[in-house]
Write a protein that holds these residues in place. Structure first.
Motif, short mmCIF file in Angstrom:
data_model
loop_
_atom_site.label_atom_id
_atom_site.label_comp_id
_atom_site.label_asym_id
_atom_site.label_seq_id
_atom_site.Cartn_x
_atom_site.Cartn_y
_atom_site.Cartn_z
N THR A 1 26.54 11.51 -37.92
CA THR A 1 27.40 11.04 -39.13
C THR A 1 27.04 11.84 -40.20
OG1 THR A 1 26.89 8.79 -38.23
CG2 THR A 1 27.75 8.89 -40.49
N VAL B 1 20.02 6.03 -31.72
CA VAL B 1 20.39 5.74 -33.11
C VAL B 1 20.12 6.99 -34.03
CG1 VAL B 1 19.76 3.98 -35.17
CG2 VAL B 1 19.23 3.44 -32.72
N ARG B 2 19.11 7.57 -33.81
CA ARG B 2 18.83 8.82 -34.94
C ARG B 2 19.88 9.89 -34.67
NH1 ARG B 2 14.06 9.50 -37.40
NH2 ARG B 2 12.88 7.61 -37.53
N LEU C 1 17.71 4.08 -45.50
CA LEU C 1 18.80 3.38 -44.81
C LEU C 1 18.06 2.05 -44.32
CD1 LEU C 1 20.96 6.01 -42.99
CD2 LEU C 1 21.36 4.95 -45.14
N THR D 1 17.41 -0.44 -41.53
CA THR D 1 17.48 -0.04 -39.96
C THR D 1 18.58 -0.87 -39.26
OG1 THR D 1 15.74 -1.81 -39.54
CG2 THR D 1 15.04 0.54 -39.18
N VAL E 1 23.06 9.28 -33.52
CA VAL E 1 24.16 9.01 -34.28
C VAL E 1 24.44 9.23 -35.74
CG1 VAL E 1 25.63 6.93 -34.82
CG2 VAL E 1 24.86 7.26 -32.70
N ASN E 2 23.07 8.68 -36.54
CA ASN E 2 22.82 8.97 -37.92
C ASN E 2 23.12 10.48 -38.21
OD1 ASN E 2 22.30 6.13 -38.27
ND2 ASN E 2 20.08 6.44 -38.56
N GLN F 1 21.57 -0.26 -39.60
CA GLN F 1 23.21 0.08 -40.03
C GLN F 1 23.39 1.20 -40.35
OE1 GLN F 1 23.43 -2.30 -43.84
NE2 GLN F 1 22.26 -3.75 -43.26
N SER F 2 25.07 1.39 -40.23
CA SER F 2 25.32 2.74 -40.29
C SER F 2 25.30 3.44 -41.58
CB SER F 2 26.89 2.59 -39.86
OG SER F 2 27.45 3.96 -40.21
N PRO F 3 24.91 4.64 -41.53
CA PRO F 3 25.25 5.25 -42.92
C PRO F 3 26.36 5.37 -43.70
CG PRO F 3 24.46 6.68 -41.14
CD PRO F 3 24.66 5.57 -40.64
N LEU F 4 27.41 5.06 -42.99
CA LEU F 4 28.65 5.05 -43.59
C LEU F 4 28.79 3.71 -44.55
CD1 LEU F 4 30.99 6.15 -40.75
CD2 LEU F 4 30.43 7.49 -42.65
N MET F 5 27.95 2.76 -44.23
CA MET F 5 27.99 1.33 -45.08
C MET F 5 27.15 1.89 -46.58
SD MET F 5 29.11 -0.81 -42.84
CE MET F 5 28.66 -2.49 -43.67
#
Lengths: 334, 292
Positions: free
Chosen positions: A122, A115-116, A191, A193, A118-119, A195-199
């Motif tokens: 991103t 997860v980290r 953020l 937990t 991917v964050n 959820q995508s940072p893009l949101m």
């Protein structure tokens, strides 16, 4: 270049073939060298983490643990094996895609890092997407007004941004846009937990902006220099003599050529961005691999530390390799 | 390349000081040297002149500026001006020390690699590649957490992080001279390799060395301050510019001066280093006929 074109086609093809072969060999050598480097790095990481003070078993069980339970846990974690055996076990696990379990949470390292990672990707990806067009625009605009006020202004500000460490750029942005002068953006990138940072684009605006300024200043200067070089080259002068319009020269001829020199540099900037991400994530409390690294060092979570450091070193290497490949197999290092 | 003709030794003796004077004639270099010296002087003399004890609380936390505390107070009610004056000394000696060590070892490696060539070159430069495969800050994080934040370790790690890049540049700058007249002459009359390197090659790579030193000083300040900021450099409660930024972040909306003041000094220092590098690079560009 012009001269090769006028040669007989036969000579030209063997020439090109030889060049392609040499380039292929260079890249293969770089790849091999990179794999070896990563192997050395993995040994260094493993030894370094083994040297970290503090007893892992005691960290997990706490101060009240009995010696028997500590010994049993050490056997269970494989900490009683000789170091080289532990290294080989770990490396085997990494190669099979299983870098073990977190000593602190007991969860698989892969889950925690995934997860980290991917964050972080991103964050770095958005930063690069914003940075590239901006750097191109700034560099070309400055180059076309070379020596004028705008160019001087650009050189001055980009020099200062270039010299300033990421945490200072970030802190200045927080003062300017987060808390004091004109508070329109959240100063911390918290953020929810899962959820995508893009949101949550406003939340990541300041960390993205920090990375954009830190890397973009350098990149824009490269664009400027390479654009000036191309514009003063013979064939552009020729195009001017032919009476082509300034627009056409810039967009159809100069820009594509300048890009050739800039794209390898861009992947180099991406590598620098990866290095800067540790500090930026700490500054904005952003849940990426950089802050995960700091947390796991603090809690002596060895498998997580090893995985994160290896990931950062590997992406650093991949981006550098990409820069070499895009530079057409020429040795940038000379 | 203006390689001195005639007697090689006579040519280089007059070269080095002339180069230094030419650098100092550049406005950019002068401004850079001025900024670095001014910041250093402030950092070295500051601790002797602090109006308050930088470690003692003198007021409530995050008090705004007043007559007694022109920069207000910090997160623990300590005088920001006093901490600012006392907080640059580590950076002021550690950054130049790391830069000198990093540039010195990098230059030595680059020169030896270019001069010896062959297997020595390959081994040295591939080792530098391994070091370059690692962002400097990762090195520092791992080793500081193993050994603890000792000043000598911070200097050593920073120097190691600076070394490989410098070695590459200086190797590239040395290569054209390895086959030049005076090096061949030195080899022919049987001078020791060390004397050729120091006496003949070194004076000819002073210009890239100057650029390297500026860049590496800037990077050293950045790395050391960043480490303090994330808690792996100078430790609280010792006053330190990088640490002050991180300590006083939570009070930014009330007392931004506690963060802004150390930031200004860090930037003055790094920009000084960068100006030296850029100015020197332009001087070299001019002498080689490339003006950008």
């Amino acid at each position: 270049m012009m001269r090769t074109a006028t040669r007989t086609s036969e000579v030209a093809t063997t020439d090109a073939g030889r060049r392609r072969r040499r380039r292929g060999r260079f890249l293969l050598l770089r790849l091999l060298q990179g794999v070896l480097t990563l192997l050395v790095v993995s040994i260094l990481i493993f030894v370094a983490t083994q040297l970290l003070p503090g007893d892992v078993a005691r960290v997990i069980l706490g101060d009240a643990a009995t010696p028997e339970r500590l010994a049993a846990l050490r056997v269970q974690l494989g900490l009683d094996l000789p170091v080289h055996q532990q290294y080989l076990n770990w490396l085997g696990g990494v190669l099979r895609g299983d870098p073990g379990q977190s000593l602190v949470t007991g969860r698989p390292v892969l889950d925690m890092v995934g997860v980290r990672l991917v964050n972080s990707l991103t964050l770095a990806g958005v930063a690069m997407l914003v940075m590239l067009p901006l750097a191109l625009l700034a560099g070309v605009s400055a180059a076309r007004r070379r020596g004028k006020l705008l160019d001087r202004l650009f050189l001055g500000t980009s020099m200062i941004a270039n010299a300033t460490p990421e945490f200072v750029i970030g802190s200045v942005l927080v003062v300017l846009l987060g808390t004091t002068v004109w508070p329109i953006l959240p100063p911390v990138a918290l953020l929810p937990t899962g959820q995508s940072p893009l949101m949550h684009l406003p939340s990541i605006a300041l960390p993205v902006l920090t990375l954009v300024i830190a890397g973009g200043a350098y990149l824009a200067r490269l664009v400027r220099v390479s654009f000036i070089d191309v514009m003063s080259s013979e064939y552009i002068q020729m195009a001017k003599l032919k009476g082509l319009s300034e627009r056409r020269i810039v967009y159809r001829h100069a820009l594509p050529n300048a890009l050739g020199a800039v794209i390898p540099a861009a992947s180099l900037v991406a590598a620098i961005t990866i290095g800067g991400i540790v500090v930026v994530e700490y500054l904005f409390a952003y849940p990426g691999i950089g802050s995960l690294l700091l947390e796991s060092i603090r809690s002596r979570d060895l498998p997580v530390i090893q995985a994160v450091v290896l990931i950062i070193a590997a992406s650093y290497f991949i981006l550098n390799f990409l820069a070499d490949t895009l530079a057409g197999g020429r040795d940038r290092r000379a | 390349m203006d390689i001195p003709s005639g007697s090689p030794t006579a040519g280089r003796a007059s070269r080095a000081p002339g180069m230094a004077r030419r650098f100092l004639r550049s406005g950019q270099v002068r401004l850079g040297v001025g900024l670095v010296l001014a910041t250093t002087a402030f950092a070295l003399l500051g601790p002797l002149l602090t109006p308050f004890d930088p470690l003692r609380s003198v007021s409530m936390a995050y008090a705004p500026p007043d007559a007694a505390h022109p920069l207000g107070t910090d997160n623990l009610g300590r005088d920001v001006l006093s901490r600012l004056m006392a907080g640059g000394i580590h950076l002021a000696w550690m950054a130049p020390a790391a830069a000198i060590l990093g540039v010195g070892s990098g230059a030595a490696i680059g020169m030896i690699a270019a001069f010896r060539g062959g297997i020595v070159d390959a081994v040295l430069m591939r080792t530098m590649d391994v070091l370059l495969a690692f962002p400097g800050i990762l090195f520092a994080l791992l080793f500081v957490s193993i050994v603890g934040p000792q000043p000598w370790l911070l200097i050593l790690i920073t120097a190691i992080a600076l070394m490989p890049g410098c070695a590459r540049v200086i190797r590239g700058a040395t290569l054209p001279f390895t086959a030049s007249e005076f090096v061949l002459w030195g080899r022919a009359v049987g001078l020791a390799p060390r004397r050729i390197l120091v006496g003949e090659i070194l004076p000819n790579v002073t210009s890239p060395l100057m650029v390297e030193f500026g860049i590496r000083l800037m990077l050293a300040v950045g790395l050391l301050a960043s480490l303090s900021f994330i808690g792996y450099g100078i430790q609280a409660p010792t006053p330190d510019w990088g640490l002050m930024v991180s300590e006083n972040r939570s009070g930014l909306s009330i007392q931004p001066l506690a963060v802004v003041a150390p930031i200004i000094f860090i930037v003055l220092y790094t920009v000084g280093g960068n100006l030296i590098a850029e100015g020197a690079a332009r001087v070299i560009g001019r002498t080689e006929g490339k003006v950008r």
